[in-house]
Design a protein around this motif. Structure first.
Motif, PDB file in Angstrom:
ATOM      1  N   ALA A  77      -4.495  18.888  -3.228  1.00  0.00           N
ATOM      2  CA  ALA A  77      -3.810  18.193  -2.134  1.00  0.00           C
ATOM      3  C   ALA A  77      -3.151  19.199  -1.202  1.00  0.00           C
ATOM      4  O   ALA A  77      -3.196  19.032   0.030  1.00  0.00           O
ATOM      5  N   ASP A  78      -2.567  20.250  -1.753  1.00  0.00           N
ATOM      6  CA  ASP A  78      -1.965  21.296  -0.922  1.00  0.00           C
ATOM      7  C   ASP A  78      -3.014  21.959  -0.032  1.00  0.00           C
ATOM      8  O   ASP A  78      -2.777  22.204   1.146  1.00  0.00           O
ATOM      9  N   GLU A  79      -4.186  22.236  -0.598  1.00  0.00           N
ATOM     10  CA  GLU A  79      -5.264  22.863   0.179  1.00  0.00           C
ATOM     11  C   GLU A  79      -5.723  21.944   1.316  1.00  0.00           C
ATOM     12  O   GLU A  79      -5.928  22.395   2.439  1.00  0.00           O
ATOM     13  N   LEU A  80      -5.891  20.670   0.999  1.00  0.00           N
ATOM     14  CA  LEU A  80      -6.410  19.720   1.985  1.00  0.00           C
ATOM     15  C   LEU A  80      -5.382  19.343   3.046  1.00  0.00           C
ATOM     16  O   LEU A  80      -5.753  18.828   4.105  1.00  0.00           O
ATOM     17  N   ASN A  81      -4.125  19.608   2.803  1.00  0.00           N
ATOM     18  CA  ASN A  81      -3.076  19.224   3.747  1.00  0.00           C
ATOM     19  C   ASN A  81      -3.183  19.965   5.076  1.00  0.00           C
ATOM     20  O   ASN A  81      -2.610  19.544   6.067  1.00  0.00           O
ATOM     21  N   ASP A  82      -3.908  21.057   5.098  1.00  0.00           N
ATOM     22  CA  ASP A  82      -4.092  21.824   6.338  1.00  0.00           C
ATOM     23  C   ASP A  82      -5.340  21.398   7.109  1.00  0.00           C
ATOM     24  O   ASP A  82      -5.660  21.987   8.134  1.00  0.00           O
ATOM     25  N   SER A  83      -6.027  20.389   6.629  1.00  0.00           N
ATOM     26  CA  SER A  83      -7.272  19.948   7.247  1.00  0.00           C
ATOM     27  C   SER A  83      -7.047  19.435   8.667  1.00  0.00           C
ATOM     28  O   SER A  83      -6.030  18.820   8.970  1.00  0.00           O
ATOM     29  N   ASP A  84      -8.045  19.683   9.528  1.00  0.00           N
ATOM     30  CA  ASP A  84      -8.000  19.159  10.895  1.00  0.00           C
ATOM     31  C   ASP A  84      -8.290  17.664  10.939  1.00  0.00           C
ATOM     32  O   ASP A  84      -8.002  17.009  11.927  1.00  0.00           O
ATOM     33  N   ASP A  91      -9.992  11.066   1.890  1.00  0.00           N
ATOM     34  CA  ASP A  91     -11.231  10.608   1.238  1.00  0.00           C
ATOM     35  C   ASP A  91     -11.698  11.632   0.191  1.00  0.00           C
ATOM     36  O   ASP A  91     -12.029  11.263  -0.937  1.00  0.00           O
ATOM     37  N   ALA A  92     -11.728  12.896   0.574  1.00  0.00           N
ATOM     38  CA  ALA A  92     -12.197  13.947  -0.334  1.00  0.00           C
ATOM     39  C   ALA A  92     -11.308  14.029  -1.570  1.00  0.00           C
ATOM     40  O   ALA A  92     -11.801  14.137  -2.700  1.00  0.00           O
ATOM     41  N   TRP A  93      -9.991  13.966  -1.352  1.00  0.00           N
ATOM     42  CA  TRP A  93      -9.067  14.051  -2.485  1.00  0.00           C
ATOM     43  C   TRP A  93      -9.233  12.850  -3.409  1.00  0.00           C
ATOM     44  O   TRP A  93      -9.274  12.993  -4.639  1.00  0.00           O
ATOM     45  N   LEU A  94      -9.357  11.662  -2.855  1.00  0.00           N
ATOM     46  CA  LEU A  94      -9.515  10.465  -3.689  1.00  0.00           C
ATOM     47  C   LEU A  94     -10.825  10.505  -4.477  1.00  0.00           C
ATOM     48  O   LEU A  94     -10.888  10.025  -5.610  1.00  0.00           O
ATOM     49  N   ARG A  95     -11.860  11.084  -3.901  1.00  0.00           N
ATOM     50  CA  ARG A  95     -13.123  11.224  -4.637  1.00  0.00           C
ATOM     51  C   ARG A  95     -12.930  12.148  -5.848  1.00  0.00           C
ATOM     52  O   ARG A  95     -13.451  11.888  -6.932  1.00  0.00           O
ATOM     53  N   GLU A  96     -12.171  13.210  -5.665  1.00  0.00           N
ATOM     54  CA  GLU A  96     -11.892  14.107  -6.787  1.00  0.00           C
ATOM     55  C   GLU A  96     -10.992  13.416  -7.816  1.00  0.00           C
ATOM     56  O   GLU A  96     -11.211  13.536  -9.017  1.00  0.00           O
ATOM     57  N   PHE A  97      -9.991  12.696  -7.344  1.00  0.00           N
ATOM     58  CA  PHE A  97      -9.099  11.968  -8.246  1.00  0.00           C
ATOM     59  C   PHE A  97      -9.886  10.948  -9.063  1.00  0.00           C
ATOM     60  O   PHE A  97      -9.650  10.782 -10.267  1.00  0.00           O
ATOM     61  N   ASP A  98     -10.823  10.282  -8.437  1.00  0.00           N
ATOM     62  CA  ASP A  98     -11.630   9.274  -9.121  1.00  0.00           C
ATOM     63  C   ASP A  98     -12.460   9.884 -10.253  1.00  0.00           C
ATOM     64  O   ASP A  98     -12.797   9.199 -11.211  1.00  0.00           O
ATOM     65  N   GLY A 134       0.889  12.122  -1.549  1.00  0.00           N
ATOM     66  CA  GLY A 134       1.655  11.272  -0.635  1.00  0.00           C
ATOM     67  C   GLY A 134       1.844  11.938   0.717  1.00  0.00           C
ATOM     68  O   GLY A 134       1.760  11.285   1.765  1.00  0.00           O
ATOM     69  N   GLN A 135       2.081  13.241   0.725  1.00  0.00           N
ATOM     70  CA  GLN A 135       2.213  13.983   1.982  1.00  0.00           C
ATOM     71  C   GLN A 135       0.893  13.954   2.753  1.00  0.00           C
ATOM     72  O   GLN A 135       0.878  13.771   3.974  1.00  0.00           O
ATOM     73  N   LEU A 136      -0.201  14.132   2.036  1.00  0.00           N
ATOM     74  CA  LEU A 136      -1.524  14.092   2.657  1.00  0.00           C
ATOM     75  C   LEU A 136      -1.796  12.698   3.227  1.00  0.00           C
ATOM     76  O   LEU A 136      -2.259  12.563   4.372  1.00  0.00           O
ATOM     77  N   LEU A 137      -1.482  11.672   2.466  1.00  0.00           N
ATOM     78  CA  LEU A 137      -1.670  10.289   2.909  1.00  0.00           C
ATOM     79  C   LEU A 137      -0.818   9.989   4.143  1.00  0.00           C
ATOM     80  O   LEU A 137      -1.304   9.432   5.127  1.00  0.00           O
ATOM     81  N   GLU A 138       0.450  10.382   4.107  1.00  0.00           N
ATOM     82  CA  GLU A 138       1.347  10.147   5.253  1.00  0.00           C
ATOM     83  C   GLU A 138       0.850  10.867   6.501  1.00  0.00           C
ATOM     84  O   GLU A 138       0.944  10.326   7.612  1.00  0.00           O
ATOM     85  N   VAL A 178     -15.743   1.162  -1.214  1.00  0.00           N
ATOM     86  CA  VAL A 178     -15.093  -0.056  -0.709  1.00  0.00           C
ATOM     87  C   VAL A 178     -13.615   0.210  -0.446  1.00  0.00           C
ATOM     88  O   VAL A 178     -13.073  -0.166   0.601  1.00  0.00           O
ATOM     89  N   VAL A 179     -12.966   0.886  -1.380  1.00  0.00           N
ATOM     90  CA  VAL A 179     -11.541   1.220  -1.217  1.00  0.00           C
ATOM     91  C   VAL A 179     -11.350   2.117   0.004  1.00  0.00           C
ATOM     92  O   VAL A 179     -10.456   1.884   0.832  1.00  0.00           O
ATOM     93  N   LEU A 180     -12.191   3.134   0.147  1.00  0.00           N
ATOM     94  CA  LEU A 180     -12.062   4.065   1.269  1.00  0.00           C
ATOM     95  C   LEU A 180     -12.267   3.375   2.604  1.00  0.00           C
ATOM     96  O   LEU A 180     -11.544   3.640   3.569  1.00  0.00           O
ATOM     97  N   ARG A 181     -13.235   2.459   2.669  1.00  0.00           N
ATOM     98  CA  ARG A 181     -13.430   1.706   3.923  1.00  0.00           C
ATOM     99  C   ARG A 181     -12.221   0.825   4.212  1.00  0.00           C
ATOM    100  O   ARG A 181     -11.820   0.654   5.367  1.00  0.00           O
ATOM    101  N   GLY A 182     -11.616   0.275   3.189  1.00  0.00           N
ATOM    102  CA  GLY A 182     -10.443  -0.567   3.360  1.00  0.00           C
ATOM    103  C   GLY A 182      -9.209   0.195   3.825  1.00  0.00           C
ATOM    104  O   GLY A 182      -8.266  -0.419   4.358  1.00  0.00           O
ATOM    105  N   LEU A 183      -9.191   1.487   3.654  1.00  0.00           N
ATOM    106  CA  LEU A 183      -8.053   2.311   4.090  1.00  0.00           C
ATOM    107  C   LEU A 183      -8.042   2.571   5.595  1.00  0.00           C
ATOM    108  O   LEU A 183      -7.012   2.904   6.167  1.00  0.00           O
ATOM    109  N   ARG A 184      -9.183   2.427   6.201  1.00  0.00           N
ATOM    110  CA  ARG A 184      -9.306   2.765   7.628  1.00  0.00           C
ATOM    111  C   ARG A 184      -8.457   1.845   8.484  1.00  0.00           C
ATOM    112  O   ARG A 184      -8.400   0.643   8.265  1.00  0.00           O
ATOM    113  N   ALA A 185      -7.838   2.424   9.472  1.00  0.00           N
ATOM    114  CA  ALA A 185      -6.950   1.692  10.370  1.00  0.00           C
ATOM    115  C   ALA A 185      -7.748   0.789  11.311  1.00  0.00           C
ATOM    116  O   ALA A 185      -8.886   0.981  11.582  1.00  0.00           O
TER     117      ALA A 185
END
Length: 185
Positions: A77-84, A91-98, A134-138, A178-185
């Motif tokens: 999550a720390d690594e991905l927090n710098d993503s553009d 999405d990438a983090w949740l795939r790894e978490f899954d 949570g920081q990444l999500l926010e 399905v979960v990832l699509r549901g997260l989209r604004a």
């Protein structure tokens, strides 16, 4: 007033704990939820009393099993927090978490329930991971990439509780999409 000291566990206590965690990992991979405390103690070559001294409840044992993976996910999550692209980073983090409990049958639902129970050993073990994710999500929510009415505990609990069945050979779940699509604004 004497200074408080942190006493390191004795070498035999560390060996017993490590043996218990290693035995539990093998047994959960083979037997899943059917694994009993007695099975773990026997496989580790220790008595039930030793098991209960190290792990007073099943949640404590499960927390020890997933702690290493939770630590890896915290770093990720720390690594991905710098993503553009913070939405794609989530999405990438949740795939790894899954993927974390794929090798341990039956742990998925136990971890899902433990994440939602703030007082559980599992929730305590994953606290740093939840904070970093949570920081990444926010960040993704603030960027308008994801819905803002989703909370980190709800999201992790849902993903951790995805069924173990219907996964592809690599362990990926179509339900996560399905979960990832549901997260989209």
């Amino acid at each position: 007033m004497p200074e408080a000291t942190t006493q390191m566990p004795r070498a035999d206590a560390r060996r017993n704990r490590d043996a218990l965690v290693a035995a539990a990992a093998i047994l959960f991979a083979q037997q899943g939820e059917a694994t009993t405390f007695e099975d773990v103690a026997r496989a580790a070559g220790v008595g039930k009393g030793t098991l209960y001294r190290h792990f007073p409840t099943r949640d404590h044992l499960v927390a020890a099993l997933v702690q290493i993976r939770f630590d890896e996910l915290t770093r990720r999550a720390d690594e991905l927090n710098d993503s553009d692209d913070p939405g794609s980073a989530v999405d990438a983090w949740l795939r790894e978490f899954d993927q974390y409990p794929v090798r341990s049958r039956g742990l998925r639902s136990t971890v899902g329930i433990g994440l939602a129970d703030r007082g559980s050993a599992i929730a305590t073990a994953c606290l740093p991971m939840k904070r970093r994710f949570g920081q990444l999500l926010e960040r993704a929510q603030s960027a308008g990439a994801l819905r803002t009415d989703i909370d980190v505990t709800e999201l992790l609990t849902v993903v951790a509780s995805l069924p173990e069945t219907f996964r592809d050979p690599e362990g990926r779940s179509p339900f996560l999409d399905v979960v990832l699509r549901g997260l989209r604004a």
